[in-house]
Write a protein that holds these residues in place. Structure first.
Motif, PDB file in Angstrom:
ATOM      1  N   ARG A 156       0.870  -1.134   0.001  1.00 32.59           N
ATOM      2  CA  ARG A 156      -0.010   0.249   0.024  1.00 32.59           C
ATOM      3  C   ARG A 156       0.553   1.241   0.013  1.00 32.59           C
ATOM      4  O   ARG A 156       0.095   2.146  -0.699  1.00 32.59           O
ATOM      5  CB  ARG A 156      -0.667  -0.022   1.033  1.00 32.59           C
ATOM      6  CG  ARG A 156      -2.036  -1.310   1.271  1.00 32.59           C
ATOM      7  CD  ARG A 156      -2.973  -0.790   2.427  1.00 32.59           C
ATOM      8  NE  ARG A 156      -4.232  -1.820   2.794  1.00 32.59           N
ATOM      9  CZ  ARG A 156      -4.041  -2.974   3.243  1.00 32.59           C
ATOM     10  NH1 ARG A 156      -3.318  -2.552   4.064  1.00 32.59           N
ATOM     11  NH2 ARG A 156      -4.557  -3.668   3.562  1.00 32.59           N
ATOM     12  N   THR A 160       6.468  -2.821  -3.070  1.00 31.20           N
ATOM     13  CA  THR A 160       6.569  -4.088  -3.881  1.00 31.20           C
ATOM     14  C   THR A 160       7.501  -5.211  -3.647  1.00 31.20           C
ATOM     15  O   THR A 160       6.708  -6.187  -3.404  1.00 31.20           O
ATOM     16  CB  THR A 160       5.867  -3.658  -5.304  1.00 31.20           C
ATOM     17  OG1 THR A 160       5.667  -2.401  -5.610  1.00 31.20           O
ATOM     18  CG2 THR A 160       5.333  -5.102  -5.593  1.00 31.20           C
ATOM     19  N   ALA A 215      -3.292  -6.975  -2.901  1.00 25.51           N
ATOM     20  CA  ALA A 215      -2.994  -5.101  -2.401  1.00 25.51           C
ATOM     21  C   ALA A 215      -1.431  -5.794  -3.209  1.00 25.51           C
ATOM     22  O   ALA A 215      -1.010  -4.410  -3.920  1.00 25.51           O
ATOM     23  CB  ALA A 215      -2.097  -5.669  -1.340  1.00 25.51           C
ATOM     24  N   ASP A 217      -1.309  -7.692  -6.238  1.00 28.66           N
ATOM     25  CA  ASP A 217      -1.672  -7.947  -7.897  1.00 28.66           C
ATOM     26  C   ASP A 217      -2.776  -6.943  -8.497  1.00 28.66           C
ATOM     27  O   ASP A 217      -3.717  -7.456  -9.025  1.00 28.66           O
ATOM     28  CB  ASP A 217      -2.601  -8.875  -7.872  1.00 28.66           C
ATOM     29  CG  ASP A 217      -2.911  -9.801  -9.053  1.00 28.66           C
ATOM     30  OD1 ASP A 217      -1.204  -8.978  -9.875  1.00 28.66           O
ATOM     31  OD2 ASP A 217      -3.029 -11.033  -9.833  1.00 28.66           O
ATOM     32  N   MET A 218      -3.222  -5.776  -7.646  1.00 26.67           N
ATOM     33  CA  MET A 218      -4.102  -4.502  -7.729  1.00 26.67           C
ATOM     34  C   MET A 218      -5.366  -5.175  -7.623  1.00 26.67           C
ATOM     35  O   MET A 218      -6.219  -4.491  -8.942  1.00 26.67           O
ATOM     36  CB  MET A 218      -3.793  -4.516  -9.157  1.00 26.67           C
ATOM     37  CG  MET A 218      -2.647  -4.154  -9.255  1.00 26.67           C
ATOM     38  SD  MET A 218      -1.925  -2.233  -8.325  1.00 26.67           S
ATOM     39  CE  MET A 218      -3.167  -0.201  -9.185  1.00 26.67           C
ATOM     40  N   GLY A 219      -5.672  -6.077  -6.469  1.00 26.13           N
ATOM     41  CA  GLY A 219      -7.096  -6.369  -7.059  1.00 26.13           C
ATOM     42  C   GLY A 219      -8.228  -7.606  -7.613  1.00 26.13           C
ATOM     43  O   GLY A 219      -9.142  -7.964  -7.566  1.00 26.13           O
ATOM     44  N   ARG A 220      -6.652  -8.187  -8.236  1.00 22.40           N
ATOM     45  CA  ARG A 220      -7.381  -9.048  -9.382  1.00 22.40           C
ATOM     46  C   ARG A 220      -7.586 -10.113  -8.614  1.00 22.40           C
ATOM     47  O   ARG A 220      -6.735 -11.097  -8.148  1.00 22.40           O
ATOM     48  CB  ARG A 220      -5.972  -9.218 -10.870  1.00 22.40           C
ATOM     49  CG  ARG A 220      -5.758  -7.931 -11.609  1.00 22.40           C
ATOM     50  CD  ARG A 220      -5.336  -8.076 -12.860  1.00 22.40           C
ATOM     51  NE  ARG A 220      -4.208  -8.336 -12.548  1.00 22.40           N
ATOM     52  CZ  ARG A 220      -3.033  -7.422 -12.365  1.00 22.40           C
ATOM     53  NH1 ARG A 220      -3.700  -5.795 -12.752  1.00 22.40           N
ATOM     54  NH2 ARG A 220      -1.952  -7.075 -12.222  1.00 22.40           N
ATOM     55  N   HIS A 271     -13.949  -7.592  -1.754  1.00 19.06           N
ATOM     56  CA  HIS A 271     -12.667  -8.004  -2.684  1.00 19.06           C
ATOM     57  C   HIS A 271     -13.013  -8.732  -3.952  1.00 19.06           C
ATOM     58  O   HIS A 271     -13.024  -8.535  -5.090  1.00 19.06           O
ATOM     59  CB  HIS A 271     -11.608  -8.479  -2.621  1.00 19.06           C
ATOM     60  CG  HIS A 271     -10.530  -7.113  -2.096  1.00 19.06           C
ATOM     61  ND1 HIS A 271      -9.989  -6.623  -3.020  1.00 19.06           N
ATOM     62  CD2 HIS A 271      -9.756  -7.250  -0.879  1.00 19.06           C
ATOM     63  CE1 HIS A 271      -9.525  -5.555  -2.404  1.00 19.06           C
ATOM     64  NE2 HIS A 271      -9.174  -6.053  -1.121  1.00 19.06           N
TER      65      HIS A 271
END
Length: 325
Positions: A156, A160, A215, A217-220, A271
């Protein structure tokens, strides 16, 4: 003369409130509720954390050997990690959006402390006299919850690679400790009543791993997210079978073990709802958010009542302190 003992699981109160704040922030970022509600809950969690630290420091400074006894206690010591893990969550969700530099610094400081403490405590379990019957699901907290919350928090604040390292730290610790904890629960006598609430922590590792992975994987929703959800589903169903045991428990600080565990399950569920957007997904979002808020709000209200009555924290005699130091 009896003194008021402050158990290490007192830090689970701030952890649970921060988890609820994270659930509201997740719903807020999807546009369903004001994100400020989640940030306010995180601010409340920070206040509770400061009060808890003050309580605990007053307790350990009031008697020789109390801190050492707690940190070497094979049953209680894992809960000490919550004093370090909760601030990471609060810094990344509550402070970083307003002050990125300050948020990143606090995340890094508590991340390092969490890793060091998890390593030290794991070493203590190796060199200390640890019986299998003393192990409980709270053993997931130092390295598993610590590593995975560190992963989500680092991601966040834009770190990374560090987040990936912490994902490995938490997930591999989960695989190793999971076999030990599950073996203890399956093959040894039932946990004593004061530790039965820790069985709620069983739902937490796959849910925290899911939130950490989202967090990163950008929410995928992908293969890994689906695998984590599969195991998480099993652990949620297991909890249904344990409801009769939970219903007979007396309310104590240990009841807060239910809070973060279910908050992070709710966050993971939000999510998935947002990624899939099934028909009626907004209704599902409000149902999940409302259910976890009622659960944690009810535990918080019961805590305030118990505190007002002087029933929340049990007294400990000097003799018992001496015997444990």
């Amino acid at each position: 003369m009896a003194v008021q003992r402050i158990p290490l699981n007192v830090f689970s109160m701030a952890f649970g409130l921060a988890g609820l704040g994270g659930t509201w922030v997740t719903a807020g970022q999807a546009g369903h509720v004001p994100v400020t509600v989640g940030r306010a809950l995180i601010g409340l969690a920070a206040v509770v954390w400061l009060v808890s630290v003050g309580w605990y420091l007053r307790y350990v400074c009031g008697g020789r050997g109390r801190l050492r006894a707690d940190l070497e206690d094979p049953v209680a010591s894992p809960f000490a990690s919550l004093a370090l893990i909760a601030p990471m969550l609060m810094a990344s969700l509550g402070l970083a959006p307003y002050s990125p530099t300050a948020g990143k610094i606090l995340v890094d400081v508590f991340l390092v402390l969490t890793v060091l403490f998890a390593g030290w405590l794991t070493g203590q379990w190796i060199v200390g006299h640890l019986e299998l019957d003393q192990i409980h699901p709270g053993y997931y907290l130092p390295a598993v919850a610590g590593g995975l919350v560190a992963c989500a928090s680092a991601a966040r604040v834009g770190q990374t690679l560090l987040a990936v390292v912490m994902f490995g730290f938490g997930v591999i610790s989960w695989f190793i400790l999971g076999s030990v904890v599950t073996g203890r629960l399956l093959h040894r006598p039932r946990l004593p009543a004061p530790l039965l609430p820790t069985m709620a922590i069983e739902v937490a590792p796959p849910a925290i791993a899911s939130v950490a992975f989202f967090a990163l994987d950008m929410g995928r929703v992908d293969f890994i997210a689906a695998v984590l959800a599969g195991y998480g589903l099993l652990m949620v169903i297991v909890q249904l079978r344990l409801l009769p045991l939970y219903a007979r428990l007396r309310f104590t600080v240990a009841t807060w073990a239910f809070t973060f565990s279910w908050a992070v399950v709710a966050t993971t569920t939000l999510h998935w709802i947002e990624a899939g957007k099934p028909a009626g997904h907004v209704v599902y979002t409000y149902l999940v958010l409302g259910a976890v808020t009622v659960l944690i709000g009810g535990i918080a209200a019961r805590t305030v009542l118990a505190l007002a009555r002087g029933e929340l924290l049990r007294p400990a005699s000097p003799a018992s302190d001496a015997s444990s130091s």
